[in-house]
Design an enzyme around this catalytic site. Structure first.
Site, PDB file in Angstrom:
ATOM      1  N   GLY A 213       0.610  -4.852   1.023  1.00 19.40           N
ATOM      2  CA  GLY A 213      -0.569  -4.925   0.165  1.00 19.40           C
ATOM      3  C   GLY A 213      -0.318  -5.700  -1.124  1.00 19.40           C
ATOM      4  O   GLY A 213      -1.253  -6.233  -1.725  1.00 19.40           O
TER       5      GLY A 213
ATOM      6  N   ALA B 237       0.871  -1.174   0.000  1.00 21.28           N
ATOM      7  CA  ALA B 237       0.000   0.000   0.000  1.00 21.28           C
ATOM      8  C   ALA B 237       0.912   1.229   0.000  1.00 21.28           C
ATOM      9  O   ALA B 237       2.075   1.150   0.404  1.00 21.28           O
ATOM     10  CB  ALA B 237      -0.893  -0.013   1.233  1.00 21.28           C
TER      11      ALA B 237
ATOM     12  N   GLU C  82       4.420  -4.730   7.668  1.00 24.19           N
ATOM     13  CA  GLU C  82       3.626  -3.652   8.290  1.00 24.19           C
ATOM     14  C   GLU C  82       4.003  -3.329   9.725  1.00 24.19           C
ATOM     15  O   GLU C  82       4.021  -2.159  10.114  1.00 24.19           O
ATOM     16  CB  GLU C  82       2.135  -4.001   8.228  1.00 24.19           C
ATOM     17  CG  GLU C  82       1.521  -3.867   6.842  1.00 24.19           C
ATOM     18  CD  GLU C  82       1.635  -5.135   6.024  1.00 24.19           C
ATOM     19  OE1 GLU C  82       2.405  -6.048   6.393  1.00 24.19           O
ATOM     20  OE2 GLU C  82       0.943  -5.218   4.992  1.00 24.19           O
TER      21      GLU C  82
ATOM     22  N   GLU D 110      -0.698  -9.246  -0.214  1.00 26.65           N
ATOM     23  CA  GLU D 110      -2.138  -9.444   0.016  1.00 26.65           C
ATOM     24  C   GLU D 110      -2.901  -9.524  -1.307  1.00 26.65           C
ATOM     25  O   GLU D 110      -3.841 -10.313  -1.445  1.00 26.65           O
ATOM     26  CB  GLU D 110      -2.664  -8.299   0.898  1.00 26.65           C
ATOM     27  CG  GLU D 110      -2.135  -8.426   2.331  1.00 26.65           C
ATOM     28  CD  GLU D 110      -2.322  -7.175   3.171  1.00 26.65           C
ATOM     29  OE1 GLU D 110      -1.997  -6.075   2.676  1.00 26.65           O
ATOM     30  OE2 GLU D 110      -2.788  -7.290   4.318  1.00 26.65           O
TER      31      GLU D 110
HETATM   32  N1  DAK Z   1       4.547   3.161  -0.967  1.00 29.56           N
HETATM   33  C1  DAK Z   1       4.906   4.321  -1.614  1.00 29.56           C
HETATM   34  N2  DAK Z   1       5.988   4.428  -2.413  1.00 29.56           N
HETATM   35  C2  DAK Z   1       6.752   3.349  -2.560  1.00 29.56           C
HETATM   36  C3  DAK Z   1       6.454   2.116  -1.917  1.00 29.56           C
HETATM   37  C4  DAK Z   1       5.284   2.047  -1.091  1.00 29.56           C
HETATM   38  N3  DAK Z   1       4.901   0.936  -0.487  1.00 29.56           N
HETATM   39  N4  DAK Z   1       7.413   1.229  -2.249  1.00 29.56           N
HETATM   40  C5  DAK Z   1       8.266   1.885  -3.067  1.00 29.56           C
HETATM   41  N5  DAK Z   1       7.876   3.150  -3.259  1.00 29.56           N
HETATM   42  C6  DAK Z   1       8.505   4.186  -4.065  1.00 29.56           C
HETATM   43  C7  DAK Z   1       9.747   4.745  -3.368  1.00 29.56           C
HETATM   44  O1  DAK Z   1       9.364   5.747  -2.454  1.00 29.56           O
HETATM   45  C8  DAK Z   1      10.514   5.295  -4.545  1.00 29.56           C
HETATM   46  O2  DAK Z   1       9.933   6.535  -4.944  1.00 29.56           O
HETATM   47  P1  DAK Z   1      10.870   7.787  -5.372  1.00 29.56           P
HETATM   48  O3  DAK Z   1      11.760   8.043  -4.207  1.00 29.56           O
HETATM   49  O4  DAK Z   1      11.631   7.288  -6.571  1.00 29.56           O
HETATM   50  O5  DAK Z   1       9.899   8.864  -5.678  1.00 29.56           O
HETATM   51  C9  DAK Z   1      10.209   4.309  -5.653  1.00 29.56           C
HETATM   52  O6  DAK Z   1       9.025   3.617  -5.263  1.00 29.56           O
HETATM   53  C10 DAK Z   1      11.310   3.263  -5.824  1.00 29.56           C
HETATM   54  O7  DAK Z   1      11.546   2.680  -4.575  1.00 29.56           O
HETATM   55  P2  DAK Z   1      13.005   2.576  -3.905  1.00 29.56           P
HETATM   56  O8  DAK Z   1      13.875   3.696  -4.379  1.00 29.56           O
HETATM   57  O9  DAK Z   1      12.816   2.386  -2.449  1.00 29.56           O
HETATM   58  O10 DAK Z   1      13.538   1.230  -4.589  1.00 29.56           O
HETATM   59  P3  DAK Z   1      14.579   0.204  -3.980  1.00 29.56           P
HETATM   60  O11 DAK Z   1      14.893  -0.733  -5.081  1.00 29.56           O
HETATM   61  O12 DAK Z   1      15.719   0.901  -3.323  1.00 29.56           O
HETATM   62  O13 DAK Z   1      13.775  -0.593  -2.856  1.00 29.56           O
HETATM   63  C11 DAK Z   1      11.887  -1.772  -1.920  1.00 29.56           C
HETATM   64  C12 DAK Z   1      12.701  -1.396  -3.211  1.00 29.56           C
HETATM   65  C13 DAK Z   1      10.603  -2.498  -2.346  1.00 29.56           C
HETATM   66  C14 DAK Z   1      12.732  -2.704  -1.045  1.00 29.56           C
HETATM   67  C15 DAK Z   1      11.565  -0.470  -1.143  1.00 29.56           C
HETATM   68  O14 DAK Z   1      10.970   0.467  -2.069  1.00 29.56           O
HETATM   69  C16 DAK Z   1      10.604  -0.694  -0.019  1.00 29.56           C
HETATM   70  O15 DAK Z   1      10.999  -1.184   1.041  1.00 29.56           O
HETATM   71  N6  DAK Z   1       9.338  -0.282  -0.214  1.00 29.56           N
HETATM   72  C17 DAK Z   1       8.346  -0.345   0.828  1.00 29.56           C
HETATM   73  C18 DAK Z   1       7.891  -1.755   1.005  1.00 29.56           C
HETATM   74  C19 DAK Z   1       6.868  -1.873   2.111  1.00 29.56           C
HETATM   75  O16 DAK Z   1       7.175  -1.629   3.278  1.00 29.56           O
HETATM   76  N7  DAK Z   1       5.667  -2.265   1.747  1.00 29.56           N
HETATM   77  C20 DAK Z   1       4.594  -2.420   2.641  1.00 29.56           C
HETATM   78  C21 DAK Z   1       3.795  -1.176   2.682  1.00 29.56           C
HETATM   79  S1  DAK Z   1       2.673  -1.214   4.013  1.00 29.56           S
HETATM   80  C22 DAK Z   1      -4.144  -0.948   6.496  1.00 29.56           C
HETATM   81  C23 DAK Z   1      -4.282  -0.834   5.141  1.00 29.56           C
HETATM   82  C24 DAK Z   1      -3.273  -1.250   4.321  1.00 29.56           C
HETATM   83  C25 DAK Z   1      -2.118  -1.775   4.835  1.00 29.56           C
HETATM   84  C26 DAK Z   1      -1.982  -1.871   6.203  1.00 29.56           C
HETATM   85  C27 DAK Z   1      -2.995  -1.477   7.037  1.00 29.56           C
HETATM   86  N8  DAK Z   1      -5.200  -0.540   7.365  1.00 29.56           N
HETATM   87  C28 DAK Z   1      -5.974   0.587   7.005  1.00 29.56           C
HETATM   88  C29 DAK Z   1      -5.236  -1.052   8.679  1.00 29.56           C
HETATM   89  C30 DAK Z   1      -1.044  -2.142   3.984  1.00 29.56           C
HETATM   90  C31 DAK Z   1       0.205  -1.784   4.317  1.00 29.56           C
HETATM   91  C32 DAK Z   1       1.329  -1.936   3.414  1.00 29.56           C
HETATM   92  O17 DAK Z   1       1.253  -2.479   2.356  1.00 29.56           O
END
Ligand code: DAK
Length: 258
Positions: A108, A63, A131, A111
């Site tokens: 997400g 997400a 998360e 998921e």
């Molecule tokens: N959200 C927003 N932007 C994201 C993103 C994300 N999840 N993942 C990557 N990006 C963006 C980065 O900010 C970057 O943008 P710019 O800086 O270029 O503008 C671009 O994508 C490229 O990413 P990186 O530069 O970080 O690329 P790397 O190869 O260095 O790293 C990575 C890739 C996948 C390891 C890293 O981007 C990363 O760790 N991303 C986050 C992964 C993550 O933590 N995903 C889980 C998100 S939390 C809920 C509803 C929904 C949810 C929970 C609760 N409720 C309402 C209760 C869901 C939660 C999630 O999914």
């Protein structure tokens, strides 16, 4: 412009999450576009859908963290509901779905893959529910579907530790069915989708309904659901042709979805 591309190819179709600049992260617009794309699938023609992410690096990296950062509790709940509604719509799509995971499937993204019927991935794929490291719980069904797919103990380990796992481990624990070199992933997904599409569509749909609905209830109710689905296939043209062809020792005519 939509963040989700719908590409029908005869009796199979691709749904591609298309926001590569953010590794296909799911913001509210992507979720709305996905919901609209699901509504737009021609269920009379398409018999299997492949879900994938645009680009070579990511299926969906979660997400959208930037969009979630400043939400209050009520807004967070509402965002979670929006995501859950789309995941349920995908899970309940009458026709089979295959997640072809080429790269990151985090939060997400994991998921989204789990809301599909079948998951295959590239050797570059990375799965995880990170998360709790961001101060939230999985919010698009992760606590529920991961536990159902890989067992409560493994799901709890993955969610509590927020540790990402690579393709081979995902395959070993049953999160994905098979791993392919990235360059072979979509050909493999298409091959599987066409294999599904060649079978009797009414029977395939009834099998999906029986498995999905049966898993939600006790075994007595579950076999009753199966009986209903089994019964619903009889009298269809495809059932008659499939069985007649077997008895006449010939290949069946292409199934007609009737
Ligand atoms: N959200 C927003 N932007 C994201 C993103 C994300 N999840 N993942 C990557 N990006 C963006 C980065 O900010 C970057 O943008 P710019 O800086 O270029 O503008 C671009 O994508 C490229 O990413 P990186 O530069 O970080 O690329 P790397 O190869 O260095 O790293 C990575 C890739 C996948 C390891 C890293 O981007 C990363 O760790 N991303 C986050 C992964 C993550 O933590 N995903 C889980 C998100 S939390 C809920 C509803 C929904 C949810 C929970 C609760 N409720 C309402 C209760 C869901 C939660 C999630 O999914």
């Amino acid at each position: 412009m939509s963040f989700v591309k719908y590409e029908p190819m005869g009796d199979i179709a691709y749904l591609t999450i298309d926001r590569p600049s953010a590794l296909n992260a799911l913001n509210a617009q992507v979720l709305s576009d996905l919901s609209d794309a699901l509504d737009g699938i021609d269920l009379n023609t398409v018999r299997c859908v492949i879900v994938r992410g645009a680009g070579e690096k990511s299926f969906v990296a979660g997400a959208d963290i930037a969009q979630m950062k400043d939400l209050n509790a009520a807004e967070g709940e509402s965002f979670g509901k929006k995501g859950n509604d789309v995941m349920l719509k995908l899970e309940k799509l009458p026709i089979p779905t295959i997640a072809a995971v080429g790269g990151y499937a985090l939060g997400g993204g994991c998921e989204l893959a789990m809301a599909c019927d079948i998951r295959i991935c590239s050797d570059t794929a990375v799965f995880g529910q990170p998360e709790v490291g961001l101060g939230i719980t999985p919010g698009f069904g992760g606590t529920q579907r991961l536990a159902r797919l890989v067992g409560a103990g493994m799901a709890k380990q993955m969610i509590y530790t927020a540790r990402n796992i690579k393709a081979e481990e995902a395959c070993r624990i049953g999160l994905v069915n098979a791993v392919y070199p990235l360059e072979e992933l979509y050909a493999a997904a298409e091959k599987m989708a066409r294999q599904i599409a060649a079978n009797a569509p009414i029977a395939v749909r009834a099998s999906k309904k029986a498995i999905n609905e049966g898993l939600q209830v006790d075994i007595d109710s579950a076999v009753a659901i199966e009986e209903g689905c089994f019964g619903s296939c009889f009298g269809t043209a495809d059932q008659r042709e499939g069985m007649t062809a077997f008895l006449e020792k010939r290949k069946h005519e292409p199934f007609t979805n009737c």
